[in-house]
Design an enzyme around this catalytic site. Structure first.
Site, PDB file in Angstrom:
ATOM      1  N   GLY A   1      -4.960 -16.994 -13.027  1.00 66.70           N
ATOM      2  CA  GLY A   1      -4.333 -17.960 -11.682  1.00 66.70           C
ATOM      3  C   GLY A   1      -2.846 -17.408 -11.336  1.00 66.70           C
TER       4      GLY A   1
ATOM      5  N   ARG B   1       0.781  -1.206  -0.113  1.00 66.64           N
ATOM      6  CA  ARG B   1       0.001  -0.046  -0.066  1.00 66.64           C
ATOM      7  C   ARG B   1       0.900   1.266   0.130  1.00 66.64           C
ATOM      8  NH1 ARG B   1      -2.993  -2.982  -1.375  1.00 66.64           N
ATOM      9  NH2 ARG B   1      -5.011  -3.842  -0.574  1.00 66.64           N
TER      10      ARG B   1
ATOM     11  N   LYS C   1       4.252 -14.580  -1.506  1.00 67.95           N
ATOM     12  CA  LYS C   1       3.335 -14.451  -2.458  1.00 67.95           C
ATOM     13  C   LYS C   1       3.341 -13.088  -3.017  1.00 67.95           C
ATOM     14  CE  LYS C   1      -1.074 -12.953  -3.530  1.00 67.95           C
ATOM     15  NZ  LYS C   1      -1.589 -11.640  -3.220  1.00 67.95           N
TER      16      LYS C   1
ATOM     17  N   GLY D   1      -9.952  -8.780  -1.900  1.00 70.25           N
ATOM     18  CA  GLY D   1      -9.955 -10.201  -1.040  1.00 70.25           C
ATOM     19  C   GLY D   1      -9.575 -11.377  -1.527  1.00 70.25           C
ATOM     20  N   ALA D   2      -9.605 -11.700  -3.141  1.00 66.71           N
ATOM     21  CA  ALA D   2      -9.351 -12.654  -3.785  1.00 66.71           C
ATOM     22  C   ALA D   2      -7.732 -13.113  -3.430  1.00 66.71           C
ATOM     23  CB  ALA D   2      -9.207 -12.464  -5.152  1.00 66.71           C
ATOM     24  N   GLY D   3      -6.907 -12.249  -3.251  1.00 65.72           N
ATOM     25  CA  GLY D   3      -5.465 -12.582  -2.926  1.00 65.72           C
ATOM     26  C   GLY D   3      -5.365 -13.161  -1.434  1.00 65.72           C
ATOM     27  N   ASP D   4      -6.290 -12.603  -0.727  1.00 65.19           N
ATOM     28  CA  ASP D   4      -6.038 -13.087   0.813  1.00 65.19           C
ATOM     29  C   ASP D   4      -6.789 -14.742   0.726  1.00 65.19           C
ATOM     30  OD1 ASP D   4      -5.211 -10.757   1.334  1.00 65.19           O
ATOM     31  OD2 ASP D   4      -7.228  -9.671   1.799  1.00 65.19           O
TER      32      ASP D   4
END
Ligand code: ATP
Length: 319
Positions: free
Chosen positions: A232, A168, A193, A256-259
């Site tokens: 992916g 961030r 990641k 939130g997809a990464g989390d």
């Protein structure tokens, strides 16, 4: 021992009730609980795994609400402490029509930044099979010192260390400072990641070629991942590497997809740590993580859209 302990910030995002507006144009905002490390803990728990969160909240209505959200989602909040003198962090965030994300943080300082070494629940951290963290907790002291100490405690107790820098830029004094500090703990992690944006920020090169990604590889690592949204991800382990495509879904909001991806992957790794040395098992774990990230991208918000194990397996079977 399957516990995933996630360390760092939990806060409230205020997101506009309308899509595609700037912060100034937004007519109203709704509360969306978040903070990447907290999302990861909830993702693990939603999938049926054991998870705990370590961090500091304000002793205010929002702080108590966030602690309740952790408990309601089955996350151990034994590592959560409250600060009577500081507020729970807030962030106003919007995705403008031009695709740019706009952030406004209220952290002056917020309670999460005030977590100190003395606040750490050492016994809880020692029980971690995986200890997960980001980089926002590295920005200022005392949280930075607490973060470094918690990593040390977890490592000494035999946990794998998992790192998602979750850049961030707006929170750092300068891009250079962000880069240096993010990289200052790079060599300790077993699992790292990064997103495509972070790969470019950290290497200074806009390319997904293996030799560019390998600049972030360390011989001490067990797994390095680059997430690629609907494409992916790419993965690099000690003896093998590859790419795993994701699943086709109707994308609504990738928050939130990464989390979700990280939570799902860590869930699989604590269930079978040998996945890190076995390419076939690792690819299965990554498929599961991709599917978990994909589902999270189909609904608004982070926490409400995190799937159960059954939902993830259904998406994989349908494909
Ligand atoms: P974040 O956006 O949460 O800060 P990030 O950039 O790492 O983190 P993404 O790359 O957007 O997150 O998503 C993580 C993973 O979730 C991807 O690697 C992919 O497996 C899955 N995923 C995300 N969006 C989609 C999508 N639209 N379709 C299919 N899979 C997706």
């Amino acid at each position: 021992r399957e516990l995933v302990v996630s360390f760092g910030e939990m806060l409230i995002d205020f997101v506009p009730t309308e899509a595609g507006v700037s912060l100034a144009e937004a007519p109203a905002f709704v509360k969306a609980p978040g903070g990447a490390p907290a999302n990861v803990a909830i993702a693990v728990s939603r999938l049926g795994g054991a998870a705990a969160f370590v961090g500091k909240l304000g002793e205010d209505e929002f702080g108590r609400m966030l602690a309740r959200i952790l408990r309601d989602n089955g996350v151990d909040d034994g590592g959560v402490v409250f600060d009577a003198g500081a507020r729970t962090a807030l962030a106003f965030v919007t995705l403008r029509a031009d695709g740019e994300r706009e952030f406004m943080f209220y952290r002056n300082p917020s309670a999460d930044m005030l977590l100190a070494e003395e606040d750490l629940n050492v016994e809880l951290i020692k029980r971690a099979a995986v200890f997960h963290y980001g980089s926002i907790s590295l920005i200022t002291d005392p949280c930075r010192t607490a973060h470094l100490r918690a990593m040390e405690i977890a490592k000494e107790a035999g946990a794998l260390l998992s790192y998602d820098p979750n850049l961030r830029e707006a929170l750092w004094p300068s891009p250079d400072k962000a880069r240096t500090q993010i990289m200052s703990i790079w060599d300790q992690a077993d699992i790292v990641k990064v997103s495509e944006v972070e790969l470019e920020f950290l290497t200074g090169i806009n390319s997904l070629e293996d030799d560019v990604v390998m600049r972030l590889w360390r011989p001490t690592m067990k797994l390095l991942l680059v997430t690629l949204g609907d494409q992916g991800c790419k993965y690099y382990a000690r003896d093998f590497r590859g790419a795993v495509p994701s699943y086709k879904v109707q994308q609504v909001d990738t928050t939130g997809a990464g989390d979700a991806f990280v939570g799902a992957l860590l869930r699989k790794i604590v269930q079978d740590p040998s996945s890190l040395q076995d390419q076939k098992k690792l690819e299965e774990a990554i498929k599961f993580a991709n599917a978990c990230g994909a589902i999270t991208a189909t609904k608004k918000g982070a926490i409400p859209s995190l799937p159960t194990e059954t939902e993830v397996l259904q998406l994989i079977e349908r494909a």
